[in-house]
Design a protein around this motif. Sequence first.
Motif, PDB file in Angstrom:
ATOM      1  N   SER A  44      19.268  62.561  41.068  1.00  0.00           N
ATOM      2  CA  SER A  44      20.126  61.872  42.033  1.00  0.00           C
ATOM      3  C   SER A  44      19.315  61.298  43.187  1.00  0.00           C
ATOM      4  N   TYR A 120      25.831  67.649  39.564  1.00  0.00           N
ATOM      5  CA  TYR A 120      25.478  66.371  40.180  1.00  0.00           C
ATOM      6  C   TYR A 120      24.049  65.922  39.842  1.00  0.00           C
ATOM      7  N   TYR A 123      24.005  62.229  39.907  1.00  0.00           N
ATOM      8  CA  TYR A 123      24.922  61.664  40.900  1.00  0.00           C
ATOM      9  C   TYR A 123      24.388  60.329  41.443  1.00  0.00           C
ATOM     10  N   GLY A 124      25.195  59.273  41.301  1.00  0.00           N
ATOM     11  CA  GLY A 124      24.832  57.972  41.858  1.00  0.00           C
ATOM     12  C   GLY A 124      23.753  57.230  41.104  1.00  0.00           C
ATOM     13  N   ARG A 126      23.319  54.651  39.230  1.00  0.00           N
ATOM     14  CA  ARG A 126      24.139  53.508  38.824  1.00  0.00           C
ATOM     15  C   ARG A 126      23.521  52.672  37.718  1.00  0.00           C
ATOM     16  N   THR A 146      28.786  61.753  38.010  1.00  0.00           N
ATOM     17  CA  THR A 146      29.539  61.052  39.043  1.00  0.00           C
ATOM     18  C   THR A 146      28.843  59.750  39.417  1.00  0.00           C
ATOM     19  N   ARG A 147      29.599  58.642  39.366  1.00  0.00           N
ATOM     20  CA  ARG A 147      29.120  57.296  39.711  1.00  0.00           C
ATOM     21  C   ARG A 147      28.067  56.763  38.745  1.00  0.00           C
ATOM     22  N   CYS A 148      28.023  57.284  37.531  1.00  0.00           N
ATOM     23  CA  CYS A 148      27.128  56.727  36.510  1.00  0.00           C
ATOM     24  C   CYS A 148      27.883  55.650  35.746  1.00  0.00           C
ATOM     25  N   ARG A 149      28.192  54.566  36.418  1.00  0.00           N
ATOM     26  CA  ARG A 149      29.093  53.553  35.865  1.00  0.00           C
ATOM     27  C   ARG A 149      28.462  52.708  34.761  1.00  0.00           C
TER      28      ARG A 149
END
Length: 345
Positions: A44, A120, A123-124, A126, A146-149
Amino acid sequence: MKIAYREREDGIEIVRLWGTDGNIVVPDQIGGKPVVRADAYAFSGRNDSGNGNGNLSGNGSGNPGRNPGEKSGSSAGPESGVLMWESSDNRMFESGERLLAGDAVESVRFPDSMEEIGRYVFYGCRNLRKLSFSDRLTGIGSGAFTRCRSLSELDVRLNQGSRTCVPDILGDLWQRIDVTFRKGEREIRLVFPEHYEEAVENTPARILFTQHHGSGNNYRQCFYNKEMDYRKYDSLFYSARAQDRVDVIADIIFARLLYPEDLTESAEEEYESYIRSNGAQVAGYLTDTENMKALREMSGRGLWNAETMDQAVDYASKTGRREVLAFLMNEKQRLFPSGRKKYEL
């Protein structure tokens, strides 16, 4: 690559990584011990995990802040028990080294020894697109993705059986995920479509209700005791047919036809029936993506008719897909030899 790590009783725990390439391959051993775990927030971009990880970046530039001459096993940073390892070819890349975390992470391949990833951990991240691991990985910390779009591919090595953590990962993500299971030399490919919820207000009744879009939630339920149920997966095709775009449906179909693990005759016939009924649209998508393997599968299964073939040839000609056009023209001549129309390659 440089790795901050801890020695545990059962093996090595990864804390942070530095390097020049966002396509990360985690080593299977450090100091002769297997790498079994990734710590919370290990990949992260956040540095406030509360366990000291952030402090390992030392000077704020992503450099772990130890002398280049130090060997594996030297202590690093203010956190007790954290050691530093570096690959043998690391020195030539030192000038471009950076913390491999957050947006710097593009893909990660975990070794067969990896058993657990902490909370996490991504986390983030992207830009994380692909994750590769074995069925030995069973522990997934809360909020790991989380936020691994951008995560869209899972590559899973089945070394011990059929149980995996795939359903846990899919349950945390709404976007389309393509999964490849590998059993030795054999591949099994599956598409899990996206799904999302939308709150819709019925103003006259003053009621707020939820609408579900996409078939992805249904497909994510195709696991029993963490094993993939291929027949249940195939039974949900009606849901994809009703809710998803033709490109997604085509990818679902050809993943099953080309890699037919436990594919029943009735499911196979249903997939083939869809292609026959929507041949022009399917062929158009395969032409746009230049998916020659799927186009050849259409021919091999006898899924063309004269009208669909004409439309496919016209579309390939207009879009300038030369390899596709050459293949389609040959197939047209072989399957429907009466045609006289010429196309420029």
